[in-house]
Design an enzyme around this catalytic site. Structure first.
Site, PDB file in Angstrom:
ATOM      1  N   SER A   1       0.865  -1.298  -0.035  1.00 37.65           N
ATOM      2  CA  SER A   1       0.037  -0.101  -0.204  1.00 37.65           C
ATOM      3  C   SER A   1       0.904   1.152   0.021  1.00 37.65           C
ATOM      4  O   SER A   1       2.178   1.037   0.264  1.00 37.65           O
ATOM      5  CB  SER A   1      -0.896   0.311   1.124  1.00 37.65           C
ATOM      6  OG  SER A   1      -0.020  -0.132   2.604  1.00 37.65           O
TER       7      SER A   1
ATOM      8  N   ASP B   1      -0.732  -1.485  -4.174  1.00 37.07           N
ATOM      9  CA  ASP B   1      -2.275  -1.693  -3.587  1.00 37.07           C
ATOM     10  C   ASP B   1      -2.720  -0.196  -3.466  1.00 37.07           C
ATOM     11  O   ASP B   1      -2.110   0.731  -3.062  1.00 37.07           O
ATOM     12  CB  ASP B   1      -2.073  -2.397  -2.398  1.00 37.07           C
ATOM     13  CG  ASP B   1      -3.433  -2.924  -1.841  1.00 37.07           C
ATOM     14  OD1 ASP B   1      -4.321  -3.106  -2.840  1.00 37.07           O
ATOM     15  OD2 ASP B   1      -3.736  -3.012  -0.645  1.00 37.07           O
ATOM     16  N   HIS B   2      -4.106   0.122  -4.139  1.00 38.91           N
ATOM     17  CA  HIS B   2      -4.535   1.575  -3.692  1.00 38.91           C
ATOM     18  C   HIS B   2      -3.878   2.481  -4.221  1.00 38.91           C
ATOM     19  O   HIS B   2      -3.757   3.557  -3.263  1.00 38.91           O
ATOM     20  CB  HIS B   2      -5.231   1.440  -2.427  1.00 38.91           C
ATOM     21  CG  HIS B   2      -6.275   0.146  -1.897  1.00 38.91           C
ATOM     22  ND1 HIS B   2      -7.591   0.505  -2.608  1.00 38.91           N
ATOM     23  CD2 HIS B   2      -6.375  -0.973  -1.532  1.00 38.91           C
ATOM     24  CE1 HIS B   2      -8.404  -0.425  -2.076  1.00 38.91           C
ATOM     25  NE2 HIS B   2      -7.606  -1.530  -1.504  1.00 38.91           N
TER      26      HIS B   2
ATOM     27  N   ASP C   1      -6.903   3.405  -7.894  1.00 37.42           N
ATOM     28  CA  ASP C   1      -7.994   3.278  -7.141  1.00 37.42           C
ATOM     29  C   ASP C   1      -8.738   4.853  -7.369  1.00 37.42           C
ATOM     30  O   ASP C   1      -8.725   5.703  -6.540  1.00 37.42           O
ATOM     31  CB  ASP C   1      -7.837   2.860  -5.715  1.00 37.42           C
ATOM     32  CG  ASP C   1      -9.296   2.960  -5.102  1.00 37.42           C
ATOM     33  OD1 ASP C   1     -10.329   3.272  -5.520  1.00 37.42           O
ATOM     34  OD2 ASP C   1      -9.423   2.488  -3.830  1.00 37.42           O
TER      35      ASP C   1
ATOM     36  N   GLU D   1     -10.692   0.191  -9.957  1.00 39.60           N
ATOM     37  CA  GLU D   1     -11.847  -0.153  -8.988  1.00 39.60           C
ATOM     38  C   GLU D   1     -13.032   0.795  -9.421  1.00 39.60           C
ATOM     39  O   GLU D   1     -12.798   1.735  -9.681  1.00 39.60           O
ATOM     40  CB  GLU D   1     -11.496   0.279  -7.777  1.00 39.60           C
ATOM     41  CG  GLU D   1     -12.507   0.049  -6.615  1.00 39.60           C
ATOM     42  CD  GLU D   1     -12.165  -0.308  -5.213  1.00 39.60           C
ATOM     43  OE1 GLU D   1     -11.192  -0.815  -4.803  1.00 39.60           O
ATOM     44  OE2 GLU D   1     -12.877   0.195  -4.402  1.00 39.60           O
TER      45      GLU D   1
ATOM     46  N   HIS E   1     -12.208  -3.318   4.271  1.00 37.19           N
ATOM     47  CA  HIS E   1     -10.875  -3.409   4.820  1.00 37.19           C
ATOM     48  C   HIS E   1     -10.854  -3.721   6.472  1.00 37.19           C
ATOM     49  O   HIS E   1     -11.827  -3.346   6.941  1.00 37.19           O
ATOM     50  CB  HIS E   1      -9.788  -2.484   4.679  1.00 37.19           C
ATOM     51  CG  HIS E   1      -9.475  -2.383   3.034  1.00 37.19           C
ATOM     52  ND1 HIS E   1      -9.537  -1.290   2.446  1.00 37.19           N
ATOM     53  CD2 HIS E   1      -9.262  -3.397   2.112  1.00 37.19           C
ATOM     54  CE1 HIS E   1      -9.196  -1.164   1.031  1.00 37.19           C
ATOM     55  NE2 HIS E   1      -9.084  -2.781   1.054  1.00 37.19           N
TER      56      HIS E   1
ATOM     57  N   GLY F   1     -10.877  -6.648   0.510  1.00 39.56           N
ATOM     58  CA  GLY F   1     -11.364  -6.755   1.964  1.00 39.56           C
ATOM     59  C   GLY F   1     -11.777  -8.352   2.049  1.00 39.56           C
ATOM     60  O   GLY F   1     -12.749  -8.646   2.509  1.00 39.56           O
TER      61      GLY F   1
ATOM     62  N   ASP G   1      -5.107  -9.172   3.758  1.00 40.65           N
ATOM     63  CA  ASP G   1      -3.909  -8.671   4.742  1.00 40.65           C
ATOM     64  C   ASP G   1      -4.421  -8.652   5.973  1.00 40.65           C
ATOM     65  O   ASP G   1      -3.280  -9.357   6.933  1.00 40.65           O
ATOM     66  CB  ASP G   1      -4.056  -7.033   4.305  1.00 40.65           C
ATOM     67  CG  ASP G   1      -2.863  -6.375   5.172  1.00 40.65           C
ATOM     68  OD1 ASP G   1      -1.932  -7.000   5.783  1.00 40.65           O
ATOM     69  OD2 ASP G   1      -2.622  -4.893   4.945  1.00 40.65           O
TER      70      ASP G   1
HETATM   71  P1  13P Z   1      -8.348  -7.190   4.448  1.00 38.83           P
HETATM   72  O1  13P Z   1      -8.344  -6.261   5.243  1.00 38.83           O
HETATM   73  O2  13P Z   1      -9.834  -8.159   4.405  1.00 38.83           O
HETATM   74  O3  13P Z   1      -7.298  -8.341   4.506  1.00 38.83           O
HETATM   75  O4  13P Z   1      -8.310  -6.691   2.853  1.00 38.83           O
HETATM   76  C1  13P Z   1      -7.042  -6.340   2.269  1.00 38.83           C
HETATM   77  C2  13P Z   1      -6.963  -5.458   1.205  1.00 38.83           C
HETATM   78  O5  13P Z   1      -8.263  -5.400   0.229  1.00 38.83           O
HETATM   79  C3  13P Z   1      -6.187  -4.765   0.643  1.00 38.83           C
HETATM   80  O6  13P Z   1      -6.147  -4.032  -0.588  1.00 38.83           O
HETATM   81  O1  G3H Z   2      -5.604  -1.459   1.858  1.00 44.98           O
HETATM   82  C1  G3H Z   2      -5.808  -2.109   2.792  1.00 44.98           C
HETATM   83  C2  G3H Z   2      -4.538  -2.946   3.213  1.00 44.98           C
HETATM   84  O2  G3H Z   2      -4.981  -3.676   4.300  1.00 44.98           O
HETATM   85  C3  G3H Z   2      -3.176  -2.064   3.566  1.00 44.98           C
HETATM   86  O3  G3H Z   2      -3.474  -1.284   4.510  1.00 44.98           O
HETATM   87  O4  G3H Z   2      -2.879   0.950   4.127  1.00 44.98           O
HETATM   88  O5  G3H Z   2      -2.816  -0.040   6.476  1.00 44.98           O
HETATM   89  O6  G3H Z   2      -0.948  -0.674   4.802  1.00 44.98           O
HETATM   90  P1  G3H Z   2      -2.478  -0.295   4.875  1.00 44.98           P
HETATM   91 ZN    ZN Z   3      -7.872  -3.079  -0.648  1.00 47.81          ZN
END
Ligand code: 13P
Ligand code: G3H
Ligand code: ZN
Length: 364
Positions: free
Chosen positions: A50, A83-84, A105, A142, A198, A233, A277
């Site tokens: 992330s 990620d995101h 995203d 997304e 999440h 999530g 995660d």
């Molecule tokens: P969780 O919090 O359900 O593990 O989801 C992680 C996620 O979507 C990271 O982008």
């Molecule tokens: O996007 C969700 C993941 O669980 C990453 O979380 O932004 O706390 O690293 P974070």
């Molecule tokens: Zn996510």
């Protein structure tokens, strides 16, 4: 094997009807846990960071840890995914740092909190596709906003997530709009909203169809059968892991995650990337708490990080088997990023995935 893009892995997964866990990392032990799990199960791996993770590790540490992973585990195909990503700038900086796949995203504005307009989402996502595909890097977009169908709130446990109450239209990806979105952006994979969020607190009871709308995924898949779908999530929040934390001084309230059988239903309906995660965070925290409580006199970090890493590895192995990626490591085609760039430009993945020749042009 050097890092590969997301697209060839998900194309192979689709051809063989399985899903791939996309696992978040913030440090060396988490990368090691995933690679050991991948080796033990002979699985391809998607390792994702992330924005918060990139800030925490510093990109250079992350890049070199990932380099060590591919050198030490040459038989494992690995995707390094942003990620995101909250903006084209974030995604482009990830590409420059060696990520082979990025998520733009655009469901939220670049503050990572405010739900955006549809046209904004199309524009920023297309902008990233135009750059990424030229480098052979894949793009996840997304559509729809992650949040709870139980109470309508976006999730605010992580740094990235909608603030405030969301409408049903926002919480559930519209299948017709998904068709338009994929056509106009040329993305390789689409993250959809259908009730997951999440963090640990997803559902107040074991979810049924009214709060975890797997049927929505099936409807979307019928409309865009060739687009790889992504479930965010997707932690299952096992009660056993919460119990370990609570038995060792923690305080996790009663909660429910996404049952694995629902994810498997999603995989049968085109879900190819499953983001996890929280389950790993719970496993690590439980193991560390247990170690602290067992021997309060210990202070060598290796004493508690070793079981923490093993606990995460165990969860990763379980998910790799459950999602069906186990046993496929050696069979995933190794396509270089250079070849991917040529393939995107040649229109191999569809005309819409071909970067615009006029910079800044918007395809209709
Ligand atoms: P969780 O919090 O359900 O593990 O989801 C992680 C996620 O979507 C990271 O982008
Ligand atoms: O996007 C969700 C993941 O669980 C990453 O979380 O932004 O706390 O690293 P974070
Ligand atoms: Zn996510």
């Amino acid at each position: 094997m050097p890092l590969i893009a997301l697209r060839p892995l998900l194309d192979y997964a689709a051809a063989n009807n399985f899903g791939v866990a996309a696992l978040n990392v913030n440090n060396m032990e988490q990368i090691q846990a995933i690679m050991e799990a991948a080796r033990a199960t002979q699985s391809p791996a998607i390792i994702q960071a992330s924005r918060g993770a990139r800030k925490y590790t510093n990109d250079l540490f992350l890049r070199n840890l990932m380099q060590a992973a591919v050198e030490l585990y040459p038989e494992i195909p690995v995707v390094m995914h942003q990620d995101h990503g909250n903006s084209p700038e974030t995604c482009i900086s990830a590409i420059r740092m060696g990520f082979t796949s990025v998520m733009m995203d655009g469901s939220l504005e670049d503050d990572g909190k405010t739900p955006s307009s549809y046209e904004y989402n199309v524009a920023v996502t297309r902008e990233v596709v135009n750059v990424a595909h030229r480098f052979g890097v894949s793009v996840e977009g997304e559509l729809g906003v992650l949040g709870s169908l139980e109470h309508g709130m976006g999730e605010k446990e992580d740094g990235h997530g909608a603030e405030g109450k969301l409408t049903l239209d926002q919480l559930l990806t519209d299948p017709d709009q998904a068709v338009d979105f994929v056509n106009r952006t040329g993305i390789d994979a689409l993250a959809v909203a259908m009730g997951t969020s999440h963090g640990a607190y997803k559902f107040s009871r074991k979810p049924s169809g009214d709060v975890l709308a797997m049927s929505r995924i099936e409807e979307i898949h019928k409309k865009i059968p060739n687009c790889h779908l992504v479930m965010h999530g997707s932690s299952s929040v096992p009660k056993e892991l919460c119990d370990i934390i609570n038995a060792n001084g923690g305080r996790i309230k009663e909660t429910y995650g996404v049952p694995v059988e629902e994810i498997q239903r999603g995989i049968r309906a085109g879900v190819r990337k499953i983001n996890v995660d929280t389950d790993n965070r719970l496993a690590i925290t439980g193991a560390i708490r247990k170690a602290f409580f067992a021997k309060p006199e210990e202070f060598d970090p290796r004493y508690y990080l070793t079981p923490a890493r093993a606990a995460m590895q165990a969860i990763c192995e379980e998910r790799m088997k459950q999602f069906g990626q186990a046993g496929h490591a050696k069979k995933v085609p190794h396509v270089t990023l250079e070849q991917m760039a040529r393939d995107y430009t040649a229109g191999k993945f569809g005309e819409n995935a071909r970067p615009d020749t006029v910079v800044g042009a918007q395809k209709k």
